[in-house]
Design an enzyme around this catalytic site. Structure first.
Site, PDB file in Angstrom:
ATOM      1  N   GLU A 130       0.863  -1.192   0.000  1.00  0.00           N
ATOM      2  CA  GLU A 130       0.000   0.000   0.000  1.00  0.00           C
ATOM      3  C   GLU A 130       0.894   1.236   0.000  1.00  0.00           C
ATOM      4  O   GLU A 130       1.457   1.619   1.024  1.00  0.00           O
ATOM      5  CB  GLU A 130      -0.888  -0.047   1.255  1.00  0.00           C
ATOM      6  CG  GLU A 130      -1.768   1.161   1.455  1.00  0.00           C
ATOM      7  CD  GLU A 130      -2.354   1.181   2.874  1.00  0.00           C
ATOM      8  OE1 GLU A 130      -2.647   0.115   3.457  1.00  0.00           O
ATOM      9  OE2 GLU A 130      -2.495   2.296   3.418  1.00  0.00           O
ATOM     10  N   LYS A 158     -11.017  -0.615   7.171  1.00  0.00           N
ATOM     11  CA  LYS A 158      -9.764  -0.522   7.927  1.00  0.00           C
ATOM     12  C   LYS A 158     -10.092   0.002   9.326  1.00  0.00           C
ATOM     13  O   LYS A 158     -10.834   0.971   9.461  1.00  0.00           O
ATOM     14  CB  LYS A 158      -8.813   0.439   7.214  1.00  0.00           C
ATOM     15  CG  LYS A 158      -7.492   0.630   7.961  1.00  0.00           C
ATOM     16  CD  LYS A 158      -6.512   1.472   7.166  1.00  0.00           C
ATOM     17  CE  LYS A 158      -6.540   2.913   7.611  1.00  0.00           C
ATOM     18  NZ  LYS A 158      -5.374   3.687   7.119  1.00  0.00           N
TER      19      LYS A 158
HETATM   20  O1  LIG Z   1      -3.056   6.793   6.012  1.00  0.00           O
HETATM   21  C1  LIG Z   1      -3.427   5.660   5.721  1.00  0.00           C
HETATM   22  O2  LIG Z   1      -4.243   5.430   4.835  1.00  0.00           O
HETATM   23  C2  LIG Z   1      -2.896   4.566   6.469  1.00  0.00           C
HETATM   24  O3  LIG Z   1      -2.938   3.468   5.949  1.00  0.00           O
HETATM   25  C3  LIG Z   1      -2.320   4.804   7.813  1.00  0.00           C
HETATM   26  C4  LIG Z   1      -1.501   3.612   8.230  1.00  0.00           C
HETATM   27  O4  LIG Z   1      -2.379   2.577   8.424  1.00  0.00           O
HETATM   28  C5  LIG Z   1      -0.722   3.803   9.467  1.00  0.00           C
HETATM   29  O5  LIG Z   1      -0.014   4.992   9.380  1.00  0.00           O
HETATM   30  C6  LIG Z   1       0.265   2.688   9.704  1.00  0.00           C
HETATM   31  O6  LIG Z   1       0.642   2.759  11.040  1.00  0.00           O
HETATM   32  P1  LIG Z   1       1.946   2.074  11.664  1.00  0.00           P
HETATM   33  O7  LIG Z   1       1.976   0.637  11.243  1.00  0.00           O
HETATM   34  O8  LIG Z   1       1.777   2.252  13.130  1.00  0.00           O
HETATM   35  O9  LIG Z   1       3.096   2.849  11.089  1.00  0.00           O
END
Ligand SMILES: O=C(O)C(=O)C[C@H](O)[C@H](O)COP(=O)(O)O
Length: 216
Positions: free
Chosen positions: A44, A133
């Site tokens: 992603e 999500k």
């Molecule tokens: O902005 C989006 O669409 C996202 O997908 C946000 C992400 O899910 C997180 O930023 C991941 O978080 P960490 O694994 O804690 O680094």
């Protein structure tokens, strides 16, 4: 099968979704390739990366057949359309946006909006979202999934934010559809050496295999 459902089926089977946040397009492509080498198939690429659309285009063009390239941090429908035109096979955002859902429906592309409450989840389902999500996962916690699946058993939830090698078993045990992994994957990068990403991806793959073995 409609490609939309092939994409979601592959995401569920692979279970790990690498959330790629780079300083630029080159870094995003490099992190993605390392994560793929480590065994993660779903990448992603987030739009907080300058040039994210070019990274998506390059990965989608050169992708091995089992690589699933998607777009993250998509904040509006214009960005969703650009990502889809560049080859993104799914769209993720930190929030729910009806206009993004409508855009994704128009092209039969899965939209995984970030939701943090039952009201938001229900709104997303009403707009045709198949997988929601859960964001931020670290604040909601794995138990949130089980609780929500009580009244809404058909909902599919993918936590993102704070997922680590130490808590992935809890997310899985509570019925997560898949998990998004961002900083846990990239925290070892130093001085332009990205090999740690492959190593961490392998550790996640091994952990996943051992959890599945324990469940069998
Ligand atoms: O902005 C989006 O669409 C996202 O997908 C946000 C992400 O899910 C997180 O930023 C991941 O978080 P960490 O694994 O804690 O680094």
């Amino acid at each position: 099968m409609l490609q939309k459902y092939e994409t979601l089926t592959e995401m569920h089977k692979g279970y790990l979704v690498a959330v790629i946040r780079g300083e630029n397009k080159e870094e995003a492509v490099e992190i993605s390739k390392q994560a793929y080498k480590g065994g993660i198939r779903s990448l992603e690429v987030t739009f907080s990366t300058p040039g994210a659309e070019d990274a998506i285009a390059e990965l989608a063009r050169t992708a091995d057949s089992d690589m699933i390239v998607g777009a993250g941090t998509v904040l509006d429908e214009e960005t969703a359309r650009i990502a889809i035109m560049k080859g993104a096979r799914y769209i993720v955002s930190p929030h729910f946006d009806g206009a993004i859902a409508t855009m994704c429906n128009r092209y039969a592309i899965p939209y995984l909006p970030g939701c943090g409450s039952v009201t938001e989840i229900m709104q997303a389902l009403t707009f045709g979202v198949d997988v929601v999500k859960l964001f931020p996962g670290s604040l909601l916690g794995p138990g949130f999934i089980k609780d929500v699946k009580g009244p809404i058993p058909h909902v599919q939830l993918m936590p993102s934010g704070g997922v680590s090698i130490d808590n992935i078993d809890k997310w899985m045990g509570n019925g997560a559809f898949a998990v998004g992994i961002g900083s846990a994957l990239t925290k070892g990068i130093s001085n332009g050496d990205y090999s740690s990403v492959e190593k961490v991806a392998r550790e996640f793959m091994d952990k996943l295999a051992s959890i599945k073995e324990g469940q069998a």
